[in-house]
Design an enzyme around this catalytic site. Sequence first.
Site, PDB file in Angstrom:
ATOM      1  N   SER A  13     109.627  30.868  -4.995  1.00 56.14           N
ATOM      2  CA  SER A  13     109.658  30.094  -6.306  1.00 56.14           C
ATOM      3  C   SER A  13     108.339  30.018  -6.789  1.00 56.14           C
ATOM      4  O   SER A  13     108.147  29.977  -7.913  1.00 56.14           O
ATOM      5  CB  SER A  13     110.505  28.956  -6.216  1.00 56.14           C
ATOM      6  OG  SER A  13     110.078  27.880  -5.389  1.00 56.14           O
ATOM      7  N   ASN A  14     107.265  29.761  -5.789  1.00 61.12           N
ATOM      8  CA  ASN A  14     105.958  29.630  -6.229  1.00 61.12           C
ATOM      9  C   ASN A  14     105.546  31.097  -6.683  1.00 61.12           C
ATOM     10  O   ASN A  14     104.860  31.177  -7.500  1.00 61.12           O
ATOM     11  CB  ASN A  14     104.995  29.132  -4.975  1.00 61.12           C
ATOM     12  CG  ASN A  14     105.295  27.522  -5.017  1.00 61.12           C
ATOM     13  OD1 ASN A  14     104.741  26.930  -5.922  1.00 61.12           O
ATOM     14  ND2 ASN A  14     106.037  27.346  -4.027  1.00 61.12           N
ATOM     15  N   ARG A  65     100.496  37.353  18.034  1.00 67.82           N
ATOM     16  CA  ARG A  65      99.612  36.927  16.620  1.00 67.82           C
ATOM     17  C   ARG A  65      98.601  37.704  16.337  1.00 67.82           C
ATOM     18  O   ARG A  65      98.109  38.064  15.152  1.00 67.82           O
ATOM     19  CB  ARG A  65      98.992  35.329  16.685  1.00 67.82           C
ATOM     20  CG  ARG A  65     100.204  34.375  16.576  1.00 67.82           C
ATOM     21  CD  ARG A  65      99.669  32.924  16.426  1.00 67.82           C
ATOM     22  NE  ARG A  65     100.771  32.026  16.539  1.00 67.82           N
ATOM     23  CZ  ARG A  65     101.636  31.700  15.746  1.00 67.82           C
ATOM     24  NH1 ARG A  65     101.816  32.388  14.735  1.00 67.82           N
ATOM     25  NH2 ARG A  65     102.435  30.797  16.138  1.00 67.82           N
ATOM     26  N   ARG A  91     103.708  31.378   8.684  1.00 69.77           N
ATOM     27  CA  ARG A  91     103.082  31.808   9.966  1.00 69.77           C
ATOM     28  C   ARG A  91     101.995  31.357  10.188  1.00 69.77           C
ATOM     29  O   ARG A  91     101.176  31.146   9.128  1.00 69.77           O
ATOM     30  CB  ARG A  91     103.068  33.383   9.999  1.00 69.77           C
ATOM     31  CG  ARG A  91     104.341  33.948   9.839  1.00 69.77           C
ATOM     32  CD  ARG A  91     105.210  34.136  11.000  1.00 69.77           C
ATOM     33  NE  ARG A  91     104.695  34.426  12.281  1.00 69.77           N
ATOM     34  CZ  ARG A  91     105.486  33.936  13.532  1.00 69.77           C
ATOM     35  NH1 ARG A  91     106.585  33.434  13.302  1.00 69.77           N
ATOM     36  NH2 ARG A  91     104.961  34.473  14.721  1.00 69.77           N
ATOM     37  N   ASN A 107      96.283  27.894   0.022  1.00 68.86           N
ATOM     38  CA  ASN A 107      97.537  27.595   0.394  1.00 68.86           C
ATOM     39  C   ASN A 107      98.208  26.559  -0.395  1.00 68.86           C
ATOM     40  O   ASN A 107      97.181  25.657  -0.947  1.00 68.86           O
ATOM     41  CB  ASN A 107      97.479  27.214   1.985  1.00 68.86           C
ATOM     42  CG  ASN A 107      98.698  26.918   2.408  1.00 68.86           C
ATOM     43  OD1 ASN A 107      99.844  27.737   2.063  1.00 68.86           O
ATOM     44  ND2 ASN A 107      98.993  25.699   3.210  1.00 68.86           N
ATOM     45  N   HIS A 109     100.570  23.319   0.168  1.00 61.85           N
ATOM     46  CA  HIS A 109     101.278  22.398   1.217  1.00 61.85           C
ATOM     47  C   HIS A 109     102.164  21.375   0.648  1.00 61.85           C
ATOM     48  O   HIS A 109     101.586  20.789  -0.352  1.00 61.85           O
ATOM     49  CB  HIS A 109     100.373  21.932   2.305  1.00 61.85           C
ATOM     50  CG  HIS A 109     100.926  21.238   3.421  1.00 61.85           C
ATOM     51  ND1 HIS A 109     101.451  21.721   4.350  1.00 61.85           N
ATOM     52  CD2 HIS A 109     100.914  19.856   3.383  1.00 61.85           C
ATOM     53  CE1 HIS A 109     101.954  20.774   5.064  1.00 61.85           C
ATOM     54  NE2 HIS A 109     101.569  19.722   4.601  1.00 61.85           N
ATOM     55  N   SER A 136      99.711  19.849  -2.294  1.00 57.72           N
ATOM     56  CA  SER A 136      98.198  20.061  -2.614  1.00 57.72           C
ATOM     57  C   SER A 136      97.906  21.603  -2.435  1.00 57.72           C
ATOM     58  O   SER A 136      98.520  22.328  -1.688  1.00 57.72           O
ATOM     59  CB  SER A 136      97.525  19.508  -1.198  1.00 57.72           C
ATOM     60  OG  SER A 136      97.800  18.069  -0.923  1.00 57.72           O
ATOM     61  N   GLU A 143      91.662  25.208  10.482  1.00 60.23           N
ATOM     62  CA  GLU A 143      92.018  24.002  10.833  1.00 60.23           C
ATOM     63  C   GLU A 143      93.514  23.912  10.008  1.00 60.23           C
ATOM     64  O   GLU A 143      93.702  23.894   8.893  1.00 60.23           O
ATOM     65  CB  GLU A 143      91.416  22.808  10.588  1.00 60.23           C
ATOM     66  CG  GLU A 143      91.876  21.515  11.133  1.00 60.23           C
ATOM     67  CD  GLU A 143      90.971  20.242  10.667  1.00 60.23           C
ATOM     68  OE1 GLU A 143      91.300  18.972  10.982  1.00 60.23           O
ATOM     69  OE2 GLU A 143      89.874  20.545  10.235  1.00 60.23           O
ATOM     70  N   ASP A 145      96.360  23.438   7.744  1.00 62.38           N
ATOM     71  CA  ASP A 145      96.439  22.233   6.800  1.00 62.38           C
ATOM     72  C   ASP A 145      95.032  21.530   6.529  1.00 62.38           C
ATOM     73  O   ASP A 145      95.436  20.343   5.965  1.00 62.38           O
ATOM     74  CB  ASP A 145      97.813  21.595   6.754  1.00 62.38           C
ATOM     75  CG  ASP A 145      98.972  22.453   6.653  1.00 62.38           C
ATOM     76  OD1 ASP A 145      99.098  23.574   6.126  1.00 62.38           O
ATOM     77  OD2 ASP A 145     100.137  22.109   7.558  1.00 62.38           O
ATOM     78  N   GLU A 174     105.046  21.672  -7.876  1.00 64.06           N
ATOM     79  CA  GLU A 174     104.158  22.923  -7.374  1.00 64.06           C
ATOM     80  C   GLU A 174     104.386  24.234  -8.456  1.00 64.06           C
ATOM     81  O   GLU A 174     103.171  24.724  -8.202  1.00 64.06           O
ATOM     82  CB  GLU A 174     105.006  23.511  -5.954  1.00 64.06           C
ATOM     83  CG  GLU A 174     104.672  22.426  -4.752  1.00 64.06           C
ATOM     84  CD  GLU A 174     105.343  23.095  -3.659  1.00 64.06           C
ATOM     85  OE1 GLU A 174     104.972  22.802  -2.366  1.00 64.06           O
ATOM     86  OE2 GLU A 174     106.173  23.958  -3.628  1.00 64.06           O
TER      87      GLU A 174
HETATM   88  C1  GAR Z   1     106.960  25.117  -0.878  1.00 65.02           C
HETATM   89  O1  GAR Z   1     107.445  24.061  -1.135  1.00 65.02           O
HETATM   90  C2  GAR Z   1     105.680  25.026  -0.096  1.00 65.02           C
HETATM   91  O2  GAR Z   1     104.752  24.091  -0.439  1.00 65.02           O
HETATM   92  C3  GAR Z   1     106.063  25.028   1.300  1.00 65.02           C
HETATM   93  O3  GAR Z   1     107.259  26.419   1.426  1.00 65.02           O
HETATM   94  C4  GAR Z   1     107.626  26.099   0.196  1.00 65.02           C
HETATM   95  C5  GAR Z   1     107.998  27.697  -0.185  1.00 65.02           C
HETATM   96  O4  GAR Z   1     108.743  27.733  -1.387  1.00 65.02           O
HETATM   97  N1  GAR Z   1     105.058  25.629   2.439  1.00 65.02           N
HETATM   98  C6  GAR Z   1     104.812  25.147   3.624  1.00 65.02           C
HETATM   99  O5  GAR Z   1     105.551  24.212   3.868  1.00 65.02           O
HETATM  100  C7  GAR Z   1     103.714  25.699   4.161  1.00 65.02           C
HETATM  101  N2  GAR Z   1     103.551  25.300   5.530  1.00 65.02           N
HETATM  102  P1  GAR Z   1     108.976  28.846  -2.114  1.00 65.02           P
HETATM  103  O6  GAR Z   1     109.217  30.287  -1.175  1.00 65.02           O
HETATM  104  O7  GAR Z   1     109.984  28.676  -2.975  1.00 65.02           O
HETATM  105  O8  GAR Z   1     107.621  29.183  -2.876  1.00 65.02           O
END
Ligand code: GAR
Length: 210
Positions: A13-14, A65, A91, A107, A109, A136, A143, A145, A174
Site C-alpha cells: 500500500s505504501n 543473508r 528482511r 525505510n 517504520h 517514521s 543499526e 530501525d 503512512e
Molecule cells: C507498513 O505499515 C510499514 O510501516 C511496515 O510494514 C507495512 C507495510 O505495508 N514496515 C515494517 O514493519 C518494517 N519493519 P504495505 O506493504 O501495505 O506498504
Amino acid sequence: PWRLAVLISGRGSNLKALIEACANGRIDGTIVTVVSNRPQAPGLEHARAAGIARTVVDHRSFPDRTAFDRELAAALDSSAPDLVILAGFMRVLTPEFVNRFAGRMVNIHPSLLPALRGLDTHARALAAGMPTHGASVHFVTSELDGGPVIMQARVPVCAGDTSETLAARVQLAEHRLYPAAIALICSGRIQSAGGTVLYDGQPLERPLLL
Ligand code: GAR
C-alpha cells in the site's frame, strides 16, 4: 527526475501511494524497478498495473543473508537507482548491503522512533498504554530501525483500539508521510550526511512532523 527503486514483501500500500505521488508530480522521481523477496507479494500487482519493471529475489532460494543480499544488490544495480526505498520490506539487511547504499536508502517504520524498534509495534504500543503512536521515515544504517529520522506522522491511540484498528490508522498516515518525505529528498532539500539528516543544508535537530 530521480530514479527510485522500491523493495516490498507484502501488500504494497505504501508502494501504491508512491506510484501515485510520482504520477501526479508530487515526487520528482520515476520508480524504475520494484523488487520483492516474496513471489506472491500482492504489492507486485500495483507495479504491474503501473507498467513498472518487477523482479523477485526469493530469499528462500539462497543459503544465507549474504548470498541473498548480493543478488538483491545486483538486481538493484542493474536499474541504477538514485534512491532505494524500503516499503514493507521485511528482511534484515547485511551491513555490506547497507553500506553499499549508505545515504541513499530509506525505510518507513510503524512507530515514533526511537520508540518501538522491531516488530509488532501496534500491539506493543497498546500494551504500553501509549497515548500516541505513528510512523517514521529514516535513512537506513546497519543499526536496525536506528538510522537518522527524517519525518514522522503521529496518530492518537483511541479507546477500544485493537492492533488492527491502530495499524489501519497508522497506515493511512503512512500513505501521506512516505510521499512527503521522498518528495523532500528528490527536491534536494533533505540529504543524509554521516549519520545525520541535513534539511536545506542544516543539521535537522528533530524529525520533521507531517
Ligand atoms: C507498513 O505499515 C510499514 O510501516 C511496515 O510494514 C507495512 C507495510 O505495508 N514496515 C515494517 O514493519 C518494517 N519493519 P504495505 O506493504 O501495505 O506498504
